[in-house]
Design a protein around this motif. Structure first.
Motif, PDB file in Angstrom:
ATOM      1  N   MET A  33       0.846  -1.159   0.000  1.00  7.82           N
ATOM      2  CA  MET A  33       0.000   0.000   0.000  1.00  7.82           C
ATOM      3  C   MET A  33       0.898   1.231   0.000  1.00  7.82           C
ATOM      4  O   MET A  33       1.844   1.314   0.768  1.00  7.82           O
ATOM      5  CB  MET A  33      -0.909  -0.011   1.222  1.00  7.82           C
ATOM      6  N   LEU A  34       0.573   2.167  -0.865  1.00 12.06           N
ATOM      7  CA  LEU A  34       1.321   3.421  -0.949  1.00 12.06           C
ATOM      8  C   LEU A  34       0.374   4.590  -0.737  1.00 12.06           C
ATOM      9  O   LEU A  34      -0.784   4.543  -1.131  1.00 12.06           O
ATOM     10  CB  LEU A  34       1.973   3.560  -2.325  1.00 12.06           C
TER      11      LEU A  34
ATOM     12  N   VAL B 114       6.405   3.899  -9.740  1.00  7.63           N
ATOM     13  CA  VAL B 114       6.166   2.595  -9.120  1.00  7.63           C
ATOM     14  C   VAL B 114       5.142   1.804  -9.930  1.00  7.63           C
ATOM     15  O   VAL B 114       5.320   0.609 -10.181  1.00  7.63           O
ATOM     16  CB  VAL B 114       5.710   2.768  -7.656  1.00  7.63           C
ATOM     17  N   ALA B 115       4.067   2.465 -10.368  1.00  4.30           N
ATOM     18  CA  ALA B 115       3.021   1.783 -11.124  1.00  4.30           C
ATOM     19  C   ALA B 115       3.559   1.176 -12.420  1.00  4.30           C
ATOM     20  O   ALA B 115       3.266   0.026 -12.752  1.00  4.30           O
ATOM     21  CB  ALA B 115       1.882   2.751 -11.433  1.00  4.30           C
TER      22      ALA B 115
ATOM     23  N   PRO C 216      -1.200  -4.143 -11.194  1.00  3.57           N
ATOM     24  CA  PRO C 216      -2.382  -3.282 -11.186  1.00  3.57           C
ATOM     25  C   PRO C 216      -2.387  -2.361  -9.965  1.00  3.57           C
ATOM     26  O   PRO C 216      -1.930  -2.729  -8.892  1.00  3.57           O
ATOM     27  CB  PRO C 216      -3.554  -4.265 -11.103  1.00  3.57           C
ATOM     28  N   VAL C 217      -2.903  -1.167 -10.171  1.00  2.52           N
ATOM     29  CA  VAL C 217      -3.047  -0.200  -9.088  1.00  2.52           C
ATOM     30  C   VAL C 217      -4.536  -0.063  -8.810  1.00  2.52           C
ATOM     31  O   VAL C 217      -5.305   0.245  -9.715  1.00  2.52           O
ATOM     32  CB  VAL C 217      -2.451   1.168  -9.480  1.00  2.52           C
ATOM     33  N   VAL C 218      -4.930  -0.304  -7.571  1.00  5.03           N
ATOM     34  CA  VAL C 218      -6.336  -0.160  -7.180  1.00  5.03           C
ATOM     35  C   VAL C 218      -6.462   1.153  -6.400  1.00  5.03           C
ATOM     36  O   VAL C 218      -5.944   1.268  -5.292  1.00  5.03           O
ATOM     37  CB  VAL C 218      -6.812  -1.348  -6.318  1.00  5.03           C
ATOM     38  N   PRO C 219      -7.154   2.142  -6.977  1.00 10.53           N
ATOM     39  CA  PRO C 219      -7.343   3.409  -6.263  1.00 10.53           C
ATOM     40  C   PRO C 219      -8.250   3.193  -5.048  1.00 10.53           C
ATOM     41  O   PRO C 219      -9.273   2.514  -5.141  1.00 10.53           O
ATOM     42  CB  PRO C 219      -8.024   4.318  -7.283  1.00 10.53           C
TER      43      PRO C 219
ATOM     44  N   TYR D 217       5.882   8.029 -16.706  1.00 12.16           N
ATOM     45  CA  TYR D 217       5.573   8.119 -15.277  1.00 12.16           C
ATOM     46  C   TYR D 217       4.606   9.275 -15.005  1.00 12.16           C
ATOM     47  O   TYR D 217       3.726   9.166 -14.160  1.00 12.16           O
ATOM     48  CB  TYR D 217       6.846   8.310 -14.453  1.00 12.16           C
ATOM     49  N   VAL D 218       4.766  10.358 -15.742  1.00 13.88           N
ATOM     50  CA  VAL D 218       3.896  11.523 -15.567  1.00 13.88           C
ATOM     51  C   VAL D 218       2.461  11.169 -15.957  1.00 13.88           C
ATOM     52  O   VAL D 218       1.511  11.496 -15.239  1.00 13.88           O
ATOM     53  CB  VAL D 218       4.423  12.721 -16.397  1.00 13.88           C
ATOM     54  N   ASP D 219       2.300  10.474 -17.087  1.00 10.01           N
ATOM     55  CA  ASP D 219       0.963  10.074 -17.522  1.00 10.01           C
ATOM     56  C   ASP D 219       0.337   9.079 -16.540  1.00 10.01           C
ATOM     57  O   ASP D 219      -0.859   9.157 -16.243  1.00 10.01           O
ATOM     58  CB  ASP D 219       1.001   9.459 -18.920  1.00 10.01           C
TER      59      ASP D 219
END
Length: 86
Positions: free
Chosen positions: A1-2, A24-25, A31-34, A72-74
């Motif tokens: 978790m971040l 990191v993503a 997958p990143v779960v918001p 990374y920015v996108d």
């Protein structure tokens, strides 16, 4: 978790994300779960050691997937946009 904002929000409002979230993503290719957690600023304000009774809400967004060559920015912008929709 971040926690991609880099610090606790004193107002409970989402702050701009640090660019490392996108790094990191993309590099982890996971997958990143918001997740939005609301109410903690009232239940356990900064500087308080004992929580107060009160509601805390947790919302989950759809998993985000990132390509190996996505900037990374996108990626950071996509994560922040998903968090703002929660």
């Amino acid at each position: 978790m971040l926690y991609p904002e880099g610090q606790i929000s004193l107002t409970g409002q989402l702050q701009p994300l640090k660019r490392g979230a996108g790094l990191v993503a993309v590099e982890m290719r996971s997958p990143v779960v918001p997740v939005k957690i609301s109410g903690t600023d009232r239940v356990l304000p900064l500087g308080r050691a004992v929580p107060r009774p009160g509601p805390v809400t947790v919302r989950f967004g759809a998993p985000l997937h990132f390509g190996a060559h996505e900037s990374y920015v996108d990626a950071t912008a996509r994560i922040e946009a998903a968090l703002r929709q929660l």
